[in-house]
Design a protein around this motif. Structure first.
Motif, PDB file in Angstrom:
ATOM      1  N   SER A 115       0.802  -1.228   0.000  1.00 49.13           N
ATOM      2  CA  SER A 115       0.000   0.000   0.000  1.00 49.13           C
ATOM      3  C   SER A 115       0.833   1.275   0.000  1.00 49.13           C
ATOM      4  CB  SER A 115      -0.942   0.003   1.216  1.00 49.13           C
ATOM      5  OG  SER A 115      -1.897  -1.028   1.112  1.00 49.13           O
ATOM      6  N   ASN A 134      -6.832   2.534  -8.788  1.00 56.11           N
ATOM      7  CA  ASN A 134      -6.408   1.591  -7.753  1.00 56.11           C
ATOM      8  C   ASN A 134      -7.547   0.602  -7.482  1.00 56.11           C
ATOM      9  OD1 ASN A 134      -5.765   2.056  -4.163  1.00 56.11           O
ATOM     10  ND2 ASN A 134      -5.316   0.328  -5.462  1.00 56.11           N
ATOM     11  N   ARG A 138      -6.004  -1.098  -1.227  1.00 59.59           N
ATOM     12  CA  ARG A 138      -5.959   0.368  -1.311  1.00 59.59           C
ATOM     13  C   ARG A 138      -4.564   0.923  -1.049  1.00 59.59           C
ATOM     14  NH1 ARG A 138     -10.563   4.407   1.169  1.00 59.59           N
ATOM     15  NH2 ARG A 138     -10.065   6.172  -0.209  1.00 59.59           N
ATOM     16  N   PHE A 154     -10.487   4.543  -6.255  1.00 63.15           N
ATOM     17  CA  PHE A 154     -10.293   3.223  -5.648  1.00 63.15           C
ATOM     18  C   PHE A 154     -11.542   2.387  -5.810  1.00 63.15           C
ATOM     19  CE2 PHE A 154     -10.554   0.677  -1.583  1.00 63.15           C
ATOM     20  CZ  PHE A 154      -9.635  -0.292  -1.971  1.00 63.15           C
ATOM     21  N   VAL A 315     -14.250   6.643  -4.460  1.00 68.74           N
ATOM     22  CA  VAL A 315     -14.324   5.261  -3.985  1.00 68.74           C
ATOM     23  C   VAL A 315     -15.563   4.580  -4.573  1.00 68.74           C
ATOM     24  CG1 VAL A 315     -14.539   3.750  -1.974  1.00 68.74           C
ATOM     25  CG2 VAL A 315     -13.165   5.831  -1.809  1.00 68.74           C
TER      26      VAL A 315
END
Length: 330
Positions: A115, A134, A138, A154, A315
């Motif tokens: 990470s 990503n 994470r 992410f 996200v």
């Protein structure tokens, strides 16, 4: 009569003389060159997206590639898939990203093995104008901030919530005290930390459970075997084992089978085909389906949105579900 004949001959000779270049030739439509046919418009260049994963020795990442390939066909992109030899081959993964920067791909979709250690090379990619997405594990938000980077989109699952649900199922119905152990993933990986926290939370909520040990087996099946062997040597009374991924869980099951040890409930995470078979056979109590293929698909789709300068969320969480003997009957 003779005068009219001479006049006609003189008129024809005059016309012939004029056609020697003073009068331009006339082209018909059929004779005129067709600009569109002579110089066709060039075909649009397909965007090149690199999918950089940890390894293909884990079937989870095979499923992830399959989802990415589906996006390649649906979105008409050129997908380059690159993986390291093992999930612990972090330096190799860094080199792969360097290679993709040199290849001038349009975007990199990465499931990082670490990470923090991948952050500097991904910053180099972004500085070179390459879009980065990503997935799975994470990148450390603090490491990203310290590198002077904007948040990287992410896509994954709520790993803490998934592990909590799996262990809660694993310990359900206990009527007497039980010792438990946890097989962790790579400790520098955020998803490993999140799954550890979820498992610990579920165990702490059940007064019958005592967590006696927690060790890393680095996501690997062979280390799942050897670490389990060491844990049971120190704690022979263990009756609960949670593995933070199915590969380690399968290693633990192999150890239990080889030693003839019974009465141990084992849980995993990933819902690999091999793990689902173990659930059906009653040797694995539970695993977590985190939709690896969907993560791969969404990662490539997000990369294309970034390339096209479309708005993207920071996200995206993919749903998880528990896979148990009961759920497989439905």
């Amino acid at each position: 009569m003779m005068v009219r004949w001479l006049y006609a001959c003189g008129f024809l000779l005059a016309l012939t003389a004029c056609d020697n270049g003073s009068v331009p030739a006339v082209r018909t439509v059929a004779q005129a060159p067709d600009k569109a046919m002579a110089d066709p418009a060039p075909a649009p260049v397909r965007k090149r997206v690199a999918l950089v994963m940890k390894t293909l020795t884990n079937p989870f990442f095979v499923q992830m590639e399959q989802g990415a390939r589906r996006a390649e066909r649906a979105l008409d992109v050129d997908l380059l898939v690159r993986t390291a030899a093992q999930e612990t081959s972090i330096e190799q993964q860094i080199q792969i990203v360097d290679d993709m920067i040199a290849a001038k791909v349009d975007a990199i979709v990465i499931a990082p093995g670490d990470s923090q250690r991948l952050v500097p090379v991904l910053k180099t990619a972004i500085d070179a104008g390459i879009k980065v997405v990503n997935i799975d594990n994470r990148l450390d938000p603090e490491a990203i901030r310290q590198a002077g980077m904007a948040p990287v989109p992410f896509i994954s699952v709520d790993n803490e919530k998934g592990a909590y649900a799996a262990v809660r199922y694993l310990v359900k119905g206990l009527t007497e005290p039980a010792e438990a152990v946890i097989l962790e993933g790579i400790r520098s990986a955020d998803n490993a930390r999140q799954r550890l926290m979820g498992a610990q939370r579920a165990m702490a909520e059940n007064p019958q459970v005592t967590l006696v040990a927690s060790e890393s087996a680095n996501w690997k099946i062979d280390e799942g075997y050897t670490v389990s062997e060491a844990l049971f040597a120190r704690h022979p009374g263990v009756t609960l084992l949670f593995a933070s991924n199915d590969m380690m869980g399968l290693g633990a099951l192999k150890y239990l089978q080889d030693t003839g040890k019974t009465g141990v409930r084992v849980g995993g995470f990933d819902a690999l085909d091999e793990a689902v078979v173990e659930v059906e056979a009653g040797r694995l109590a539970v695993t977590v389906d985190q939709q690896a293929a969907e993560q791969g698909f969404q990662g490539v789709a997000m990369a294309m949105r970034l390339i096209n300068e479309e708005p993207t969320p920071d996200v995206v969480l993919v749903d998880t579900r528990l896979v148990t003997a009961d759920s497989l009957k439905k």
